[in-house]
Design an enzyme around this catalytic site. Structure first.
Site, PDB file in Angstrom:
ATOM      1  N   SER A   1       0.953  -1.655   0.016  1.00 30.06           N
ATOM      2  CA  SER A   1       0.091  -0.058  -0.536  1.00 30.06           C
ATOM      3  C   SER A   1       1.301   0.896  -0.301  1.00 30.06           C
ATOM      4  CB  SER A   1      -1.045   0.042   1.628  1.00 30.06           C
ATOM      5  OG  SER A   1      -0.408   0.006   2.558  1.00 30.06           O
ATOM      6  N   LYS A   2       0.516   2.052   0.028  1.00 29.49           N
ATOM      7  CA  LYS A   2       0.861   3.614  -0.557  1.00 29.49           C
ATOM      8  C   LYS A   2       1.987   4.039   1.334  1.00 29.49           C
ATOM      9  CE  LYS A   2      -2.596   6.316  -2.461  1.00 29.49           C
ATOM     10  NZ  LYS A   2      -3.349   7.387  -2.550  1.00 29.49           N
ATOM     11  N   ARG A   3       1.393   3.391   1.949  1.00 20.83           N
ATOM     12  CA  ARG A   3       2.201   3.157   3.686  1.00 20.83           C
ATOM     13  C   ARG A   3       4.042   3.173   3.112  1.00 20.83           C
ATOM     14  NH1 ARG A   3       2.010  -1.548   6.265  1.00 20.83           N
ATOM     15  NH2 ARG A   3       0.307  -2.543   6.067  1.00 20.83           N
TER      16      ARG A   3
END
Length: 479
Positions: free
Chosen positions: A250-252
């Site tokens: 994911s973006k994290r």
């Protein structure tokens, strides 16, 4: 039932794959790997690759997302033979097939209200039964066809759907687990699972490579294909990609969009090479040319296990490609970053000249762009720590002597610049570091750069001499 083809199906093409993203966001890493595997399988088998935009989600699909997907595919150089096709432009075709299915008895109109369906679901849940439609409207003829209704596929009730997944092996799902799927909504729009089936049929798709999240859709789609008398493709469901921590990517975890990797300074060759190894391999080989990928790739060798994304490994590959690819090719990709950093590179060395020099230290094109400013524009200030250490009063002598020798240098070559540095150190009886470090700071404004003979050669004689004079004045004014 007739088959409407979008292009003449060449009987000599034995393999035709497709990539079919939904334009509800950017082209993400998982989608790019799926596209790559699908593309490679087609190329390995001298087949064709189709690009299809599945934009039936009218509320979430956007032209911007479509443009981002196409940009990502083009940047990765995953060229398609046919397409891009858009599902929203094929509604007439889908509805034609649905009407024929109603007539053939493989689909039926359902007039049930939301209230009735909610009540049915509540009853089934109370009785701990699997929620599914009870076929109340099958054979129902009391309504007119223009009354509000959906159309459902008449799924077989007996037996099982069995298919041999090219990645996961044999999969069997009992038809009793499957519902009578809605294939056309009340507003007349066809649903995703139905559109996919008609598209794969019309486009002659022989192999469907997609993410494992579609496994549950496959038995439904196979049953519809069989009801249409259409050939069933070979399916290959690839596993997900996790971050370094084992959680879903994911973006994290950093960049997820393919174009974000472009923005962060990665070459498409590095990302493609990295993605192909996320679930597939050939012995211990880590680096693959595109030709080697096409020659060696086999979808049946893709791992069933989830893969872990490792940014350090990607950086290692990117560094390899920066150093090994033709500098003129790398320079074309570097141009974007130079423009993005606002660096006018027209007055200075060609980009292809600085790549082998800065590429030894820099792992991304973004780093090269950030490190290259002194080749093309004047810097406003010297690095404070480097100046405190290397711009002491005694540095004036070495810089002045070096200025004298470089001014007299008629042939501005790496060898002659290096010789001028050597002569300066010898004549002043000082170590080479006492010449090189002040010289580096004077010419680049920084305490770090490639070898100064190469750096000064690329900066050019006029700029080098002017910066030496400026540094001498700076030291004299601040001593």
């Amino acid at each position: 039932m007739k088959i409407e083809t979008l292009f003449p199906l060449d009987p000599n093409v034995k393999v035709r794959t497709r990539f079919a993203p939904s334009p509800t966001g950017y082209l993400h890493v998982g989608g790019a790997r799926t596209a790559l595997y699908s593309w490679l399988y087609a190329k390995h088998n001298n087949g064709e690759f189709v690009l299809r935009i599945e934009d039936t989600d009218l509320e979430r699909s956007t032209p911007e997302a479509t443009a981002a997907i196409l940009e990502g595919m083009e940047w990765l150089n995953l060229a398609w033979e046919h397409g891009p096709y858009f599902q929203t432009k094929r509604f007439d075709r889908y509805n034609e097939v649905i009407d024929q299915m109603i007539e053939a008895g493989t689909a039926y109109r359902c007039y049930c209200s939301k209230e009735r369906l909610d009540e049915l679901r509540n009853t089934q849940e109370t009785n701990k039964e699997k929620p599914r439609y009870d076929r109340h409207c099958l054979g129902e003829h009391s309504h007119t066809s223009d009354a509000p209704h959906v159309v459902r596929f008449k799924n077989p009730q007996e037996g099982s759907v069995i298919f041999d997944d090219a990645v996961r092996g044999r999969i069997e799902i009992s038809n009793s687990e499957l519902d009578d799927l809605i294939i056309r909504r009340t507003d007349g729009s066809p649903t995703y699972n139905f559109c996919v089936v008609v598209d794969d049929w019309d486009m002659g798709i022989t192999h469907v490579v997609r993410g494992e999240d579609h496994i549950n859709n496959t038995p439904r789609q196979i049953n519809i294909l069989k009801a249409l008398g259409a050939p069933v493709p070979t399916y290959a469901h690839v596993s997900m990609i996790n971050g370094d921590d084992g959680q879903k990517l994911s973006k994290r975890h950093g960049a997820v969009s393919v174009m974000q990797y472009r923005d962060d300074g990665y070459l498409p060759e590095a990302l493609i090479n990295y993605l192909v190894r996320l679930g597939w391999g050939h012995g211990d080989q880590e680096i693959f040319s595109r030709e080697e990928m096409i020659e060696l790739f086999d979808i049946h060798s893709v791992s069933k296990s989830a893969s872990a994304f490792n940014t350090e490994k990607l950086q290692w590959l990117n560094h390899h490609y920066i150093r090994s690819l033709d500098p003129n090719y790398v320079a074309k990709h570097l141009e974007w970053h130079m423009n993005n950093h606002g660096i006018d590179f027209s007055n200075g060395p060609a980009l292809a000249e600085i790549i082998p020099v800065l590429g030894e230290r820099c792992k991304t094109l973004k780093e090269i762009a950030e490190s290259s400013r002194y080749f093309y524009q004047e810097f406003e200030a010297y690095d404070e720590k480097a100046a405190a250490k290397n711009f002491k009063a005694e540095a004036v002598a070495s810089l002045a002597k070096l200025l004298e020798k470089l001014t007299a240098c008629n042939d501005w070559t790496v060898e002659n610049i290096h010789e001028a540095m050597n002569q300066t150190a010898t004549e002043l009886e000082i170590g080479m570091g006492k010449v090189g470090m002040p010289f580096r700071l004077a010419v680049t404004g920084s305490g770090q750069s490639p070898s100064m003979d190469i750096t000064a050669k690329l900066v050019g004689k006029e700029k080098t001499l002017a910066r030496l004079e400026k540094a001498i004045k700076f030291i004299q004014a601040n001593s």
